[in-house]
Structures are given as C-alpha cells and as structure tokens.
Design a protein around this motif. Structure first.
Motif, mmCIF file in Angstrom:
data_model
loop_
_atom_site.group_PDB
_atom_site.id
_atom_site.type_symbol
_atom_site.label_atom_id
_atom_site.label_comp_id
_atom_site.label_asym_id
_atom_site.label_seq_id
_atom_site.Cartn_x
_atom_site.Cartn_y
_atom_site.Cartn_z
ATOM 1 N N LEU A 233 0.827 -1.211 0.000
ATOM 2 C CA LEU A 233 0.000 0.000 0.000
ATOM 3 C C LEU A 233 0.859 1.257 0.000
ATOM 4 C CD1 LEU A 233 -2.858 -0.898 2.517
ATOM 5 C CD2 LEU A 233 -2.936 -0.852 0.017
ATOM 6 N N HIS A 234 1.984 1.201 0.702
ATOM 7 C CA HIS A 234 2.891 2.347 0.747
ATOM 8 C C HIS A 234 3.403 2.684 -0.651
ATOM 9 C CE1 HIS A 234 6.687 4.520 1.585
ATOM 10 N NE2 HIS A 234 6.046 4.973 2.645
ATOM 11 N N GLU A 235 3.744 1.668 -1.432
ATOM 12 C CA GLU A 235 4.228 1.897 -2.790
ATOM 13 C C GLU A 235 3.102 2.316 -3.725
ATOM 14 O OE1 GLU A 235 6.296 -1.596 -3.987
ATOM 15 O OE2 GLU A 235 7.962 -1.282 -2.591
ATOM 16 N N GLU A 236 1.884 1.884 -3.423
ATOM 17 C CA GLU A 236 0.734 2.219 -4.263
ATOM 18 C C GLU A 236 0.505 3.724 -4.334
ATOM 19 O OE1 GLU A 236 -2.245 1.165 -6.889
ATOM 20 O OE2 GLU A 236 -0.904 -0.217 -5.855
ATOM 21 N N GLN A 237 0.856 4.449 -3.259
ATOM 22 C CA GLN A 237 0.609 5.889 -3.236
ATOM 23 C C GLN A 237 1.444 6.648 -4.269
ATOM 24 O OE1 GLN A 237 1.933 7.859 0.421
ATOM 25 N NE2 GLN A 237 3.507 6.290 0.683
ATOM 26 N N TYR A 238 2.525 6.023 -4.764
ATOM 27 C CA TYR A 238 3.391 6.683 -5.738
ATOM 28 C C TYR A 238 3.083 6.264 -7.176
ATOM 29 C CZ TYR A 238 6.016 7.626 -1.490
ATOM 30 O OH TYR A 238 6.372 8.034 -0.225
ATOM 31 N N LEU A 239 2.046 5.453 -7.350
ATOM 32 C CA LEU A 239 1.691 4.983 -8.676
ATOM 33 C C LEU A 239 0.494 5.757 -9.222
ATOM 34 C CD1 LEU A 239 1.884 1.125 -8.043
ATOM 35 C CD2 LEU A 239 3.680 2.617 -8.929
ATOM 36 N N SER A 240 0.355 5.742 -10.559
ATOM 37 C CA SER A 240 -0.836 6.301 -11.188
ATOM 38 C C SER A 240 -1.954 5.287 -11.002
ATOM 39 C CB SER A 240 -0.578 6.571 -12.672
ATOM 40 O OG SER A 240 0.447 7.520 -12.835
ATOM 41 N N SER A 241 -2.718 5.473 -9.965
ATOM 42 C CA SER A 241 -3.694 4.453 -9.597
ATOM 43 C C SER A 241 -4.977 5.108 -9.111
ATOM 44 C CB SER A 241 -3.103 3.573 -8.478
ATOM 45 O OG SER A 241 -4.087 2.717 -7.966
ATOM 46 N N LEU A 242 -6.063 4.343 -9.221
ATOM 47 C CA LEU A 242 -7.347 4.824 -8.728
ATOM 48 C C LEU A 242 -7.591 4.385 -7.281
ATOM 49 C CD1 LEU A 242 -9.576 4.118 -11.864
ATOM 50 C CD2 LEU A 242 -8.493 6.270 -11.185
ATOM 51 N N VAL A 243 -6.616 3.708 -6.685
ATOM 52 C CA VAL A 243 -6.762 3.223 -5.320
ATOM 53 C C VAL A 243 -6.716 4.375 -4.337
ATOM 54 C CG1 VAL A 243 -5.694 1.829 -3.503
ATOM 55 C CG2 VAL A 243 -5.774 0.974 -5.853
ATOM 56 N N ASP A 244 -7.692 4.435 -3.434
ATOM 57 C CA ASP A 244 -7.687 5.393 -2.325
ATOM 58 C C ASP A 244 -6.861 4.755 -1.206
ATOM 59 O OD1 ASP A 244 -8.227 6.875 -0.004
ATOM 60 O OD2 ASP A 244 -10.218 7.449 -0.718
ATOM 61 N N VAL A 245 -5.605 5.179 -1.081
ATOM 62 C CA VAL A 245 -4.677 4.520 -0.155
ATOM 63 C C VAL A 245 -5.141 4.664 1.283
ATOM 64 C CG1 VAL A 245 -2.301 4.497 0.700
ATOM 65 C CG2 VAL A 245 -2.741 4.757 -1.747
ATOM 66 N N ALA A 246 -5.702 5.815 1.635
ATOM 67 C CA ALA A 246 -6.172 6.010 3.004
ATOM 68 C C ALA A 246 -7.293 5.025 3.342
ATOM 69 C CB ALA A 246 -6.652 7.446 3.205
ATOM 70 N N GLU A 247 -8.210 4.845 2.409
ATOM 71 C CA GLU A 247 -9.287 3.875 2.622
ATOM 72 C C GLU A 247 -8.742 2.452 2.654
ATOM 73 O OE1 GLU A 247 -12.785 3.940 3.122
ATOM 74 O OE2 GLU A 247 -12.117 5.915 3.797
ATOM 75 N N ALA A 248 -7.744 2.199 1.811
ATOM 76 C CA ALA A 248 -7.137 0.867 1.795
ATOM 77 C C ALA A 248 -6.447 0.570 3.125
ATOM 78 C CB ALA A 248 -6.139 0.766 0.649
ATOM 79 N N ARG A 249 -5.815 1.563 3.710
ATOM 80 C CA ARG A 249 -5.172 1.365 5.019
ATOM 81 C C ARG A 249 -6.214 1.063 6.089
ATOM 82 N NH1 ARG A 249 -0.864 6.053 6.298
ATOM 83 N NH2 ARG A 249 -0.901 4.962 8.303
#
Length: 204
Positions: free
Chosen positions: A176-192
């Motif tokens: 999830l930490h690496e996901e925040q630096y990608l072009s992604s539609l993932v809401d990292v805060a919600e994922a955490r």
C-alpha cells in the motif's frame, strides 16, 4: 564490549570513526539502490577510502552487510509502539500499521529493503554466499516477531494468527505504501483503514 576489527584487534578512536563512516555511506548507497547495490567497493569509493580499509574493518562484503543490518537495528528506536492496555485491538493494529508506514520512508529501512532484494532469495544460497548477513537477517526476524508479540501484549488475540501476521504484515503495508506513488485509482487512506479492519478481525 569494545568494537574490534575483522582480525579481532581493538579499534582506536580513528578506527571507530572510520567504521562509522563506512556504515553511514553503506546505508546511503543501499538506500539509493542501483545495479551495483551490492558493491562494497562502491561504498569504499563513496567514503573516500580503500577496499583494504573495508577488509580491515569487516573482512569482506558479507561482513559489511551484516554490520549494516546490526547497526540499523541497534541505533533506531523500537519499530512498534509500546502497548497501552487501555487501547482496543483495532486502535492497537492501527498504531502498528502507522509505525511501519512511517518507518518505510526512512533511508535506513530503504537500505535494508534494497539489500534484501539484491541478496540471493534462496536460503541455502544466501547462507552459503553471505553467511554473516544471513545470520543478521535471522536475528532481525526474531526481533520483529518479539516486537509484534509485545505490541499486542495484554489483548486476547489468537497467538497462532499473530505469528502468521509477523510474516505477511510488512509486505501488506509496503504494498500500500508503494501504491501511493503509482498512477492508480486506489484510495490509499481507505485501503489502510480496510487493512486495519481486516487484521483486527483476523486476530480476534
């Protein structure tokens, strides 16, 4: 106990300073990464020293990487929070996830991560080629397992599942930490938040 060279001789003040310089530069080089991440010669060059100095201090690259792992483990504060008996399970899980998340931004943890990626992945090969580094990594795993158990002390959690958590939690948080630096539609805060809820339910 006094710090000694690879040959067992006691290091004087200058020797100790040289040792600390090499360790600092090694952490910096490992944190940056690159194709020559496992080059102890690179560390010597970056430190303005010779390969002979590395040999005197650590014996070889295996001794250097083992010393880096020991140094990072010894000088940093505890990775996980001290347990608070007044905090419920989900809050305790959230605190653990937050602490790991923060640690992943530290150069010393990036250095350890890049070192692990670059070393042989098979245990037998690692122990054959880098026996001292393998032992240092094993010591890290023991400390991590103990720290996780301590972080959840006093809570009625499933101990077998807690031991499994020690294996998959770092990778889950790192993903999830690496996901925040990608072009992604993932809401990292919600994922955490979802990760915290899932772990809390798993441990009950």
């Amino acid at each position: 106990m006094a710090t000694v060279s690879a040959k067992g001789t006691r290091l004087n003040r200058r020797g100790l300073e040289t040792r600390q310089t090499l360790l600092r530069v090694a952490v910096r080089c490992l944190a940056v990464g690159g194709p020559d991440v496992l080059s102890a010669n690179r560390v010597a060059r970056e430190a303005g020293l010779t390969w002979g100095t590395v040999q005197h201090q650590f014996g070889d690259s295996d001794g250097l990487w083992a010393a880096v792992l020991d140094s990072v483990a010894d000088r940093g504060p505890g990775l996980l929070p001290v347990p608070d008996n007044g905090v419920r399970l989900e809050a305790r899980v959230a605190a653990v996830v937050d602490r790991i998340w923060e640690a992943l931004d530290k150069p010393s943890l990036r250095a350890v991560h890049n070192l692990r990626i670059s070393l042989p992945h098979q245990r037998a090969e690692l122990e054959q080629d880098y026996p001292r580094t393998a032992a240092a990594l094993a010591a890290w795993d023991v400390k991590w397992r103990q720290a996780l158990r301590s972080a959840f002390a006093g809570l009625p959690v499933d101990t077998e599942r807690l031991d499994r958590l020690h294996s998959f939690l770092p990778g889950a948080v790192r993903g999830l930490h690496e996901e925040q630096y990608l072009s992604s539609l993932v809401d990292v805060a919600e994922a955490r938040r979802g990760l915290v809820e899932a772990i809390s339910a798993y441990l009950r």
